[in-house]
Design a protein around this motif. Structure first.
Motif, PDB file in Angstrom:
ATOM      1  N   ARG A  40     -20.136  12.279 -10.550  1.00 49.32           N
ATOM      2  CA  ARG A  40     -20.121  10.830 -10.334  1.00 49.32           C
ATOM      3  C   ARG A  40     -18.704  10.279 -10.425  1.00 49.32           C
ATOM      4  O   ARG A  40     -18.290   9.448  -9.602  1.00 49.32           O
ATOM      5  N   LEU A  41     -17.964  10.735 -11.434  1.00 49.47           N
ATOM      6  CA  LEU A  41     -16.594  10.260 -11.593  1.00 49.47           C
ATOM      7  C   LEU A  41     -15.716  10.702 -10.426  1.00 49.47           C
ATOM      8  O   LEU A  41     -14.842   9.954  -9.974  1.00 49.47           O
ATOM      9  N   THR A  42     -15.950  11.916  -9.930  1.00 53.00           N
ATOM     10  CA  THR A  42     -15.159  12.407  -8.800  1.00 53.00           C
ATOM     11  C   THR A  42     -15.361  11.531  -7.571  1.00 53.00           C
ATOM     12  O   THR A  42     -14.390  11.105  -6.921  1.00 53.00           O
ATOM     13  N   TYR A  43     -16.619  11.237  -7.246  1.00 56.48           N
ATOM     14  CA  TYR A  43     -16.883  10.408  -6.067  1.00 56.48           C
ATOM     15  C   TYR A  43     -16.451   8.962  -6.287  1.00 56.48           C
ATOM     16  O   TYR A  43     -16.060   8.273  -5.335  1.00 56.48           O
ATOM     17  N   LEU A  44     -16.508   8.497  -7.531  1.00 51.79           N
ATOM     18  CA  LEU A  44     -16.026   7.144  -7.814  1.00 51.79           C
ATOM     19  C   LEU A  44     -14.519   7.051  -7.588  1.00 51.79           C
ATOM     20  O   LEU A  44     -14.025   6.074  -6.992  1.00 51.79           O
ATOM     21  N   VAL A  45     -13.787   8.066  -8.039  1.00 50.13           N
ATOM     22  CA  VAL A  45     -12.339   8.088  -7.815  1.00 50.13           C
ATOM     23  C   VAL A  45     -12.033   8.170  -6.321  1.00 50.13           C
ATOM     24  O   VAL A  45     -11.140   7.467  -5.812  1.00 50.13           O
ATOM     25  N   LEU A  46     -12.768   9.009  -5.597  1.00 51.91           N
ATOM     26  CA  LEU A  46     -12.553   9.107  -4.149  1.00 51.91           C
ATOM     27  C   LEU A  46     -12.862   7.783  -3.455  1.00 51.91           C
ATOM     28  O   LEU A  46     -12.163   7.382  -2.508  1.00 51.91           O
ATOM     29  N   PHE A  47     -13.902   7.101  -3.911  1.00 49.11           N
ATOM     30  CA  PHE A  47     -14.263   5.812  -3.317  1.00 49.11           C
ATOM     31  C   PHE A  47     -13.165   4.771  -3.549  1.00 49.11           C
ATOM     32  O   PHE A  47     -12.760   4.056  -2.611  1.00 49.11           O
ATOM     33  N   LEU A  48     -12.666   4.704  -4.783  1.00 53.08           N
ATOM     34  CA  LEU A  48     -11.691   3.669  -5.129  1.00 53.08           C
ATOM     35  C   LEU A  48     -10.291   3.974  -4.612  1.00 53.08           C
ATOM     36  O   LEU A  48      -9.589   3.070  -4.126  1.00 53.08           O
ATOM     37  N   LEU A  49      -9.882   5.237  -4.697  1.00 52.31           N
ATOM     38  CA  LEU A  49      -8.494   5.577  -4.392  1.00 52.31           C
ATOM     39  C   LEU A  49      -8.281   6.130  -2.991  1.00 52.31           C
ATOM     40  O   LEU A  49      -7.136   6.208  -2.530  1.00 52.31           O
ATOM     41  N   VAL A  50      -9.366   6.538  -2.326  1.00 57.62           N
ATOM     42  CA  VAL A  50      -9.236   7.080  -0.970  1.00 57.62           C
ATOM     43  C   VAL A  50     -10.013   6.233   0.033  1.00 57.62           C
ATOM     44  O   VAL A  50      -9.454   5.761   1.035  1.00 57.62           O
ATOM     45  N   GLY A  51     -11.303   6.037  -0.237  1.00 57.61           N
ATOM     46  CA  GLY A  51     -12.151   5.352   0.729  1.00 57.61           C
ATOM     47  C   GLY A  51     -11.744   3.916   0.997  1.00 57.61           C
ATOM     48  O   GLY A  51     -11.554   3.514   2.161  1.00 57.61           O
ATOM     49  N   LEU A  52     -11.611   3.122  -0.059  1.00 59.79           N
ATOM     50  CA  LEU A  52     -11.282   1.706   0.124  1.00 59.79           C
ATOM     51  C   LEU A  52      -9.910   1.494   0.758  1.00 59.79           C
ATOM     52  O   LEU A  52      -9.783   0.672   1.689  1.00 59.79           O
ATOM     53  N   PRO A  53      -8.854   2.181   0.299  1.00 52.05           N
ATOM     54  CA  PRO A  53      -7.558   1.977   0.968  1.00 52.05           C
ATOM     55  C   PRO A  53      -7.587   2.317   2.458  1.00 52.05           C
ATOM     56  O   PRO A  53      -7.004   1.593   3.281  1.00 52.05           O
ATOM     57  N   ILE A  54      -8.268   3.411   2.819  1.00 55.69           N
ATOM     58  CA  ILE A  54      -8.347   3.775   4.240  1.00 55.69           C
ATOM     59  C   ILE A  54      -9.142   2.736   5.020  1.00 55.69           C
ATOM     60  O   ILE A  54      -8.760   2.332   6.131  1.00 55.69           O
ATOM     61  N   TYR A  55     -10.245   2.283   4.438  1.00 54.82           N
ATOM     62  CA  TYR A  55     -11.120   1.326   5.133  1.00 54.82           C
ATOM     63  C   TYR A  55     -10.389   0.017   5.417  1.00 54.82           C
ATOM     64  O   TYR A  55     -10.413  -0.496   6.545  1.00 54.82           O
ATOM     65  N   TYR A  56      -9.714  -0.515   4.404  1.00 54.73           N
ATOM     66  CA  TYR A  56      -9.110  -1.838   4.572  1.00 54.73           C
ATOM     67  C   TYR A  56      -7.719  -1.801   5.185  1.00 54.73           C
ATOM     68  O   TYR A  56      -7.182  -2.844   5.559  1.00 54.73           O
ATOM     69  N   SER A  57      -7.146  -0.611   5.305  1.00 55.70           N
ATOM     70  CA  SER A  57      -5.842  -0.520   5.965  1.00 55.70           C
ATOM     71  C   SER A  57      -5.958  -0.074   7.417  1.00 55.70           C
ATOM     72  O   SER A  57      -5.167  -0.503   8.267  1.00 55.70           O
ATOM     73  N   THR A  58      -6.947   0.767   7.713  1.00 57.84           N
ATOM     74  CA  THR A  58      -7.086   1.287   9.080  1.00 57.84           C
ATOM     75  C   THR A  58      -8.373   0.850   9.763  1.00 57.84           C
ATOM     76  O   THR A  58      -8.482   0.958  10.982  1.00 57.84           O
ATOM     77  N   GLY A  59      -9.369   0.406   8.999  1.00 58.46           N
ATOM     78  CA  GLY A  59     -10.654   0.033   9.583  1.00 58.46           C
ATOM     79  C   GLY A  59     -11.628   1.190   9.713  1.00 58.46           C
ATOM     80  O   GLY A  59     -12.765   0.988  10.157  1.00 58.46           O
ATOM     81  N   TYR A  60     -11.210   2.412   9.328  1.00 60.98           N
ATOM     82  CA  TYR A  60     -12.106   3.571   9.413  1.00 60.98           C
ATOM     83  C   TYR A  60     -12.999   3.588   8.176  1.00 60.98           C
ATOM     84  O   TYR A  60     -12.523   3.729   7.045  1.00 60.98           O
ATOM     85  N   ALA A  61     -14.304   3.467   8.389  1.00 62.58           N
ATOM     86  CA  ALA A  61     -15.231   3.212   7.286  1.00 62.58           C
ATOM     87  C   ALA A  61     -15.807   4.467   6.652  1.00 62.58           C
ATOM     88  O   ALA A  61     -16.364   4.392   5.550  1.00 62.58           O
ATOM     89  N   MET A  62     -15.716   5.619   7.308  1.00 65.07           N
ATOM     90  CA  MET A  62     -16.457   6.796   6.837  1.00 65.07           C
ATOM     91  C   MET A  62     -16.168   7.188   5.391  1.00 65.07           C
ATOM     92  O   MET A  62     -17.104   7.366   4.605  1.00 65.07           O
ATOM     93  N   PRO A  63     -14.900   7.336   4.960  1.00 62.01           N
ATOM     94  CA  PRO A  63     -14.685   7.766   3.567  1.00 62.01           C
ATOM     95  C   PRO A  63     -15.287   6.809   2.544  1.00 62.01           C
ATOM     96  O   PRO A  63     -15.893   7.248   1.557  1.00 62.01           O
ATOM     97  N   ALA A  64     -15.141   5.513   2.767  1.00 59.25           N
ATOM     98  CA  ALA A  64     -15.679   4.541   1.811  1.00 59.25           C
ATOM     99  C   ALA A  64     -17.200   4.521   1.846  1.00 59.25           C
ATOM    100  O   ALA A  64     -17.863   4.534   0.799  1.00 59.25           O
ATOM    101  N   GLN A  65     -17.788   4.495   3.039  1.00 62.15           N
ATOM    102  CA  GLN A  65     -19.247   4.417   3.140  1.00 62.15           C
ATOM    103  C   GLN A  65     -19.913   5.703   2.675  1.00 62.15           C
ATOM    104  O   GLN A  65     -20.984   5.665   2.051  1.00 62.15           O
ATOM    105  N   LEU A  66     -19.305   6.846   2.945  1.00 61.65           N
ATOM    106  CA  LEU A  66     -19.897   8.114   2.534  1.00 61.65           C
ATOM    107  C   LEU A  66     -19.905   8.255   1.017  1.00 61.65           C
ATOM    108  O   LEU A  66     -20.937   8.605   0.420  1.00 61.65           O
ATOM    109  N   THR A  67     -18.772   7.995   0.388  1.00 63.77           N
ATOM    110  CA  THR A  67     -18.726   8.110  -1.076  1.00 63.77           C
ATOM    111  C   THR A  67     -19.629   7.075  -1.732  1.00 63.77           C
ATOM    112  O   THR A  67     -20.271   7.360  -2.750  1.00 63.77           O
ATOM    113  N   PHE A  68     -19.717   5.875  -1.153  1.00 66.61           N
ATOM    114  CA  PHE A  68     -20.617   4.864  -1.717  1.00 66.61           C
ATOM    115  C   PHE A  68     -22.072   5.303  -1.560  1.00 66.61           C
ATOM    116  O   PHE A  68     -22.887   5.108  -2.475  1.00 66.61           O
ATOM    117  N   ASN A  69     -22.417   5.891  -0.435  1.00 64.81           N
ATOM    118  CA  ASN A  69     -23.775   6.393  -0.208  1.00 64.81           C
ATOM    119  C   ASN A  69     -24.146   7.447  -1.254  1.00 64.81           C
ATOM    120  O   ASN A  69     -25.254   7.448  -1.810  1.00 64.81           O
TER     121      ASN A  69
END
Length: 546
Positions: free
Chosen positions: A268-297
């Motif tokens: 859980r902590l691993t995916y939370l870190v990936l969501f916060l530090l990888v998924g969200l920055p990519i989503y809001y900087s490039t518009g690519y949603a997969m890393p954020a949506q996948l880890t949140f799922n």
């Protein structure tokens, strides 16, 4: 100065905790983040190769199911050639990625529910008709399967053998309940009755007050290795208390406590870190949603699994995690100013591994749903392992398993669409009901072959499993199916309620669960094979005016 020392201590303890976590989890992490992905990639490559071969013919058949059949038959042949022990070693290797896919099979079903808001509108009247068909069809199919399997058992004379095997499995039971027989061996050697009396001193210091009281005084003649009866009962109790104190484990240090918490929640902590530090920055900087949506799922699925077991019988993890995911996808998209439809379109772009490896032009980047659906193919292939494990049961009860599944499969394919369409349900949703009894991993490709609605079959297939887990055993009791007839119960629940009911059987009757797993797999394969024949598909589609 004191604050600096406190911060230094916290940092030092944190580093020590992380070192402990690394020592405890490095092998598991190596398996999870290297062996499993590589194994899944190999399975998907095999599916891609088989899909390419199937594409050379005019037959439409899912590559994942073809690989399932090939793996099952291949393991049987290998077992005959190299023997059971070497085959088990091979199965253990395959089980690294396949076991992962089976353990997390439910999460691969969530895209079908997450995308339900994109479905075409449905009226309340049609919803009522769907519910009515579901309830009546569930009871009728379960009764037909149960009586067919039971009749074959009686006709072939295997019902008596099944009950005998079940009785042998349970062993001999006695009506006597030895509530006071704490040491049967001693009682058989000597006719001993414990004497009454106090075993706790009237006064005790504070550290001793929380200790459990020693056992009641025993007959001194039965004591061994002490040189005779104790001379002083108080001294004996003191020795007992000292021994108990010495046996108490040392309290955990702060780094150990932190390491235990991190280790327990590492995924859980691993995916939370990936969501916060990888998924969200990519989503809001490039518009690519997969890393954020996948880890949140995935985090939503873990949250659904955290519900109490009693709640999970009603609130299935697929339903709960899908609802949380839809809400999360909406919120994440709304922050960017996107609508729910736009966010869900990014969640599933229809770019699967097959599309990528076929080098189709102008493909959008895959979404979170595409990743999960792609790994679902590996989960379908992995179903070959439980089938291989229970191959002897399949051989022993072949007709009782196969014939009911063939009959129910044909009846479902031609009966459900015709009835649904006749009472006013739309054509695509009528076709979706043909996969009502299948496990979702096989229902989706089967309904896709027919041209049915994937979202509808996802809903009815999951609900079939939940309803079967809740009331399936009671319905079998009402149908007067003997509790010892594990063959009929396993075949019926596996064919009617798929994997969810099988999981319930694992707790009450493992042998019935084995046959349920076989029935579930065979029923899906038979249905999928029939829906891959163009002539049959055309005949079924004609029932709904397509």
């Amino acid at each position: 100065m004191a604050h600096n020392q406190s911060y230094t201590t916290i940092i030092s303890d944190g580093i020590e905790a992380l070192q402990l976590v690394f020592r405890l989890t490095w092998q598991r992490n190596l398996t999870s983040w290297l062996y499993v992905p590589v194994g899944l990639l190999i399975i998907l490559l095999a599916c891609f190769g088989v899909d390419s071969l199937i594409g050379l013919s005019s037959v439409s058949f899912p590559a994942s199911v073809a690989c399932l059949i090939l793996l099952f038959l291949g393991l049987i042949v290998i077992d005959l050639i190299i023997g059971d022990r070497k085959t088990r070693a091979l199965v253990n290797v395959i089980d690294v990625p396949a076991g992962f896919a089976l353990r997390y099979l439910n999460i691969f079903f969530t895209p079908s529910f997450v995308l339900l808001p994109l479905s075409s509108p449905i009226s309340g009247v049609e919803v009522g008709k769907i519910i009515a068909v579901f309830i009546v069809g569930f009871v009728v199919v379960m009764a037909a399967t149960a009586y067919f399997a039971r009749g074959l058992q009686l006709l072939l004379g295997s019902s008596k053998r099944a009950m005998t095997e079940r009785a042998e499995e349970l062993g001999h039971e006695s009506d006597a309940i030895p509530l006071t027989d704490t040491n049967p061996r001693q009682n058989s050697e000597a006719n001993f009755t414990p004497t009454t009396g106090t075993s706790t001193p009237q006064e005790s210091d504070e550290p001793m007050s929380t200790l459990a009281a020693p056992r009641r005084t025993q007959d001194p003649s039965l004591i061994r290795g002490t040189g005779g009866p104790p001379e002083n009962d108080a001294s004996s109790q003191a020795v007992t208390r000292v021994n108990q104190v010495l046996q108490q484990p040392l309290p955990l240090t702060r780094p150990q406590r932190w390491a235990a918490v991190i280790n327990l929640n590492f995924d859980r902590l691993t995916y939370l870190v990936l969501f916060l530090l990888v998924g969200l920055p990519i989503y809001y900087s490039t518009g690519y949603a997969m890393p954020a949506q996948l880890t949140f799922n995935i985090l939503a699925y873990f949250a659904a699994l955290a519900l109490p077991p009693r709640w999970r019988r009603f609130l299935h993890p697929v339903l709960v995690s899908s609802a949380i995911t839809v809400l999360g996808v909406y919120i994440l998209g709304a922050i960017r100013g996107d609508s729910l439809d736009t966010s869900l379109d990014a969640y599933r772009t229809q770019t699967t591994y097959l599309s990528l490896w076929e080098n189709k032009p102008n493909l959008p980047l895959p979404g979170a749903g595409d990743v999960l659906v792609s790994i679902l193919d590996a989960g379908i292939v992995a179903l070959a392992l439980p089938m291989f494990a229970y191959r002897q049961e399949l051989k022993r009860h072949f007709f009782a398993i196969v014939l009911p599944n063939i009959a129910v499969s044909i009846g479902s394919l031609f009966g459900y669409p015709a009835v649904c369409y006749a009472i006013g349900i739309s054509a695509t949703r009528s076709l979706a009901f043909a996969g009502r009894s299948l496990t979702l991993a096989l229902a989706l490709p089967a309904v896709k072959n027919l041209g049915g609605d994937a979202n509808t079959v996802a809903a009815v297939a999951i609900m079939s499993g939940i309803v079967g887990a809740l009331v399936g055993p009671q319905i079998l009791d009402w149908l007067r199916i003997p509790e010892d007839d594990y063959v009929t119960r396993g075949v019926t629940l596996g064919g009617s309620s798929s994997a969810i009911a099988t999981a319930v059987l694992l707790q009450s009757d493992p042998r019935a669960a084995a046959l349920s797993s076989l029935s579930m797999s065979l029923f899906g394969i038979i249905t999928l094979a029939l829906t891959s024949v163009p002539v049959i598909v055309k005949a079924i589609d004609s029932l709904v005016g397509m």
